[in-house]
Design a protein around this motif. Structure first.
Motif, PDB file in Angstrom:
ATOM      1  N   MET A 106      14.311  -9.939  48.579  1.00  0.00           N
ATOM      2  CA  MET A 106      13.781  -9.338  47.412  1.00  0.00           C
ATOM      3  C   MET A 106      13.426  -8.314  47.109  1.00  0.00           C
ATOM      4  SD  MET A 106      11.352 -10.707  43.790  1.00  0.00           S
ATOM      5  CE  MET A 106      10.380 -10.409  44.354  1.00  0.00           C
ATOM      6  N   ARG A 107      13.836  -7.108  46.547  1.00  0.00           N
ATOM      7  CA  ARG A 107      13.117  -6.040  46.835  1.00  0.00           C
ATOM      8  C   ARG A 107      12.828  -5.399  45.433  1.00  0.00           C
ATOM      9  NH1 ARG A 107      18.782  -3.195  48.234  1.00  0.00           N
ATOM     10  NH2 ARG A 107      19.306  -4.535  50.760  1.00  0.00           N
ATOM     11  N   SER A 108      11.050  -5.446  45.671  1.00  0.00           N
ATOM     12  CA  SER A 108      10.221  -4.887  44.926  1.00  0.00           C
ATOM     13  C   SER A 108       9.351  -4.350  45.583  1.00  0.00           C
ATOM     14  CB  SER A 108      10.259  -6.494  43.893  1.00  0.00           C
ATOM     15  OG  SER A 108       9.340  -7.186  44.759  1.00  0.00           O
ATOM     16  N   ALA A 109       8.113  -4.112  44.084  1.00  0.00           N
ATOM     17  CA  ALA A 109       6.366  -3.160  44.172  1.00  0.00           C
ATOM     18  C   ALA A 109       6.423  -3.989  44.518  1.00  0.00           C
ATOM     19  CB  ALA A 109       6.305  -1.927  44.523  1.00  0.00           C
ATOM     20  N   PRO A 110       4.763  -4.459  44.208  1.00  0.00           N
ATOM     21  CA  PRO A 110       3.577  -4.662  43.593  1.00  0.00           C
ATOM     22  C   PRO A 110       3.374  -4.559  41.630  1.00  0.00           C
ATOM     23  CG  PRO A 110       2.987  -4.834  45.756  1.00  0.00           C
ATOM     24  CD  PRO A 110       3.878  -3.767  45.455  1.00  0.00           C
ATOM     25  N   GLU A 111       3.625  -3.186  41.894  1.00  0.00           N
ATOM     26  CA  GLU A 111       3.370  -3.094  40.491  1.00  0.00           C
ATOM     27  C   GLU A 111       4.949  -3.473  39.728  1.00  0.00           C
ATOM     28  OE1 GLU A 111       5.268   0.301  42.933  1.00  0.00           O
ATOM     29  OE2 GLU A 111       3.727  -1.188  43.404  1.00  0.00           O
ATOM     30  N   ASP A 112       5.939  -3.591  39.689  1.00  0.00           N
ATOM     31  CA  ASP A 112       6.692  -4.087  38.911  1.00  0.00           C
ATOM     32  C   ASP A 112       6.409  -5.343  38.012  1.00  0.00           C
ATOM     33  OD1 ASP A 112       8.223  -2.186  40.620  1.00  0.00           O
ATOM     34  OD2 ASP A 112       9.304  -3.896  42.223  1.00  0.00           O
ATOM     35  N   THR A 113       7.253  -4.762  37.035  1.00  0.00           N
ATOM     36  CA  THR A 113       7.449  -6.037  36.290  1.00  0.00           C
ATOM     37  C   THR A 113       8.381  -6.590  35.659  1.00  0.00           C
ATOM     38  OG1 THR A 113       7.521  -4.187  34.355  1.00  0.00           O
ATOM     39  CG2 THR A 113       5.655  -4.884  34.975  1.00  0.00           C
ATOM     40  N   GLU A 114       9.679  -6.024  36.448  1.00  0.00           N
ATOM     41  CA  GLU A 114      10.827  -6.369  36.327  1.00  0.00           C
ATOM     42  C   GLU A 114      11.399  -6.705  37.619  1.00  0.00           C
ATOM     43  OE1 GLU A 114      13.660  -4.666  33.433  1.00  0.00           O
ATOM     44  OE2 GLU A 114      12.190  -5.281  31.225  1.00  0.00           O
ATOM     45  N   VAL A 115      12.180  -7.597  38.165  1.00  0.00           N
ATOM     46  CA  VAL A 115      12.764  -7.561  39.425  1.00  0.00           C
ATOM     47  C   VAL A 115      13.610  -8.700  39.907  1.00  0.00           C
ATOM     48  CG1 VAL A 115      10.647  -7.903  40.920  1.00  0.00           C
ATOM     49  CG2 VAL A 115      11.905  -9.870  39.104  1.00  0.00           C
ATOM     50  N   GLU A 116      14.788  -8.042  40.770  1.00  0.00           N
ATOM     51  CA  GLU A 116      16.157  -9.030  40.432  1.00  0.00           C
ATOM     52  C   GLU A 116      15.981 -10.204  41.448  1.00  0.00           C
ATOM     53  OE1 GLU A 116      20.445  -7.780  40.940  1.00  0.00           O
ATOM     54  OE2 GLU A 116      19.531  -7.197  39.821  1.00  0.00           O
ATOM     55  N   VAL A 117      16.615 -11.694  41.629  1.00  0.00           N
ATOM     56  CA  VAL A 117      16.319 -12.424  42.690  1.00  0.00           C
ATOM     57  C   VAL A 117      17.549 -12.499  42.712  1.00  0.00           C
ATOM     58  CG1 VAL A 117      15.717 -14.558  42.915  1.00  0.00           C
ATOM     59  CG2 VAL A 117      13.660 -13.631  42.058  1.00  0.00           C
ATOM     60  N   ARG A 118      18.036 -12.289  43.953  1.00  0.00           N
ATOM     61  CA  ARG A 118      19.782 -12.749  44.780  1.00  0.00           C
ATOM     62  C   ARG A 118      19.698 -13.545  45.361  1.00  0.00           C
ATOM     63  NH1 ARG A 118      21.031  -7.734  47.748  1.00  0.00           N
ATOM     64  NH2 ARG A 118      18.835  -8.288  48.289  1.00  0.00           N
ATOM     65  N   SER A 119      20.572 -14.659  44.958  1.00  0.00           N
ATOM     66  CA  SER A 119      20.488 -15.848  45.485  1.00  0.00           C
ATOM     67  C   SER A 119      22.473 -16.576  45.689  1.00  0.00           C
ATOM     68  CB  SER A 119      19.957 -17.197  45.285  1.00  0.00           C
ATOM     69  OG  SER A 119      20.735 -17.306  43.768  1.00  0.00           O
ATOM     70  N   GLN A 120      22.695 -17.667  45.843  1.00  0.00           N
ATOM     71  CA  GLN A 120      24.367 -17.748  45.532  1.00  0.00           C
ATOM     72  C   GLN A 120      24.429 -19.853  46.088  1.00  0.00           C
ATOM     73  OE1 GLN A 120      26.278 -16.343  49.386  1.00  0.00           O
ATOM     74  NE2 GLN A 120      25.622 -17.957  50.477  1.00  0.00           N
ATOM     75  N   VAL A 121      25.292 -20.349  45.266  1.00  0.00           N
ATOM     76  CA  VAL A 121      24.828 -21.519  45.394  1.00  0.00           C
ATOM     77  C   VAL A 121      26.385 -22.286  46.891  1.00  0.00           C
ATOM     78  CG1 VAL A 121      25.506 -23.833  44.137  1.00  0.00           C
ATOM     79  CG2 VAL A 121      24.408 -21.891  43.169  1.00  0.00           C
ATOM     80  N   ILE A 122      25.739 -22.896  47.594  1.00  0.00           N
ATOM     81  CA  ILE A 122      26.539 -23.454  47.933  1.00  0.00           C
ATOM     82  C   ILE A 122      27.328 -24.434  48.052  1.00  0.00           C
ATOM     83  CG2 ILE A 122      26.731 -23.213  50.873  1.00  0.00           C
ATOM     84  CD1 ILE A 122      25.834 -20.925  50.425  1.00  0.00           C
ATOM     85  N   GLN A 123      28.435 -24.474  48.109  1.00  0.00           N
ATOM     86  CA  GLN A 123      29.067 -25.736  47.439  1.00  0.00           C
ATOM     87  C   GLN A 123      29.798 -26.405  48.831  1.00  0.00           C
ATOM     88  OE1 GLN A 123      31.083 -25.227  42.755  1.00  0.00           O
ATOM     89  NE2 GLN A 123      31.714 -23.402  44.201  1.00  0.00           N
ATOM     90  N   SER A 124      30.024 -27.818  48.794  1.00  0.00           N
ATOM     91  CA  SER A 124      31.223 -28.167  49.708  1.00  0.00           C
ATOM     92  C   SER A 124      32.557 -28.037  50.046  1.00  0.00           C
ATOM     93  CB  SER A 124      30.643 -30.391  49.795  1.00  0.00           C
ATOM     94  OG  SER A 124      31.426 -30.293  48.515  1.00  0.00           O
TER      95      SER A 124
END
Length: 215
Positions: free
Chosen positions: A125-143
């Motif tokens: 995640m790319r963010s600074a301590p003072e940020d009040t809005e952030v983006e969390v990136r992920s992906q779901v792995i399936q069989s």
């Protein structure tokens, strides 16, 4: 639309937390929170025999208690309604938020029993301590099939971090609803949109009851 929101649910697999841990939520970084909750909800969905068997009441209860508390529905609804949100009365805003919330309960519940062997991977995640809005990136792995790429937008509130938008395969949830909301509001106003969502929710409730009775 149903297919899209089943994918959205894959992004919401991580939104579970024990009730007595609410204080810890406020102290956790948003990416740490989502990672921990992801594993908790995956474990619940995979190991609960009633959920795997499609017990609708059990599924609804889990969605209500483990997922929805971590979504900022007023903000999500206001963003989806666009400029019409400010033109709505407080009572209309409340009704619209409640109907939108109910719609998502049915959407997520319809996908929970399909959880089998998925797992979630996260990107830094790319963010600074003072940020009040952030983006969390992920992906779901399936069989089977390609990974489902998804991102979360979270805001920092006094009670902790909450999700207000989700991106699945390049499509943001709020933007997806914004188009259909705008079209309905242009045709029949805020009350018309509320009525449309209410009628859809009644049909989904009846469908869920029928499925439970058939088991």
């Amino acid at each position: 639309m149903n297919k899209f929101f089943k994918l959205v649910f894959a992004g919401l697999l991580g939104l579970s937390m024990l009730a007595n841990a609410a204080q810890a939520q406020a102290q956790e970084a948003p990416d740490v929170l989502i990672k921990r909750l992801s594993q908790e909800i995956l474990d619940l969905a995979k190991n609960d025999k009633d959920i795997q068997a499609g017990n609708q009441k059990k599924v609804y209860d889990m969605v209500e208690s483990k997922i929805l508390p971590y979504i900022d529905f007023p903000r999500m609804t206001s963003l989806a309604a666009g400029k019409s949100w400010k033109e709505a009365t407080p009572e209309q805003q409340k009704q619209l938020t409640n109907e939108f919330r109910t719609l998502l309960v049915f959407t997520y519940s319809g996908a929970i029993s399909q959880v089998k062997d998925q797992r979630v991977e996260f990107k830094p995640m790319r963010s600074a301590p003072e940020d009040t809005e952030v983006e969390v990136r992920s992906q779901v792995i399936q069989s089977r099939g390609e990974p489902i790429v998804l991102n979360y937008r979270l805001e920092k509130l006094p009670a902790g971090w909450k999700i207000f938008d989700i991106n699945v395969l390049g499509a943001w949830l709020v933007e997806t609803y914004k188009g259909s909301f705008s079209a309905e509001i242009s045709k029949s106003g805020i009350d018309g949109l509320i009525k449309t969502l209410s009628e859809k929710n009644k049909k989904l409730a009846a469908s869920g009851a029928a499925k439970s009775a058939a088991k």
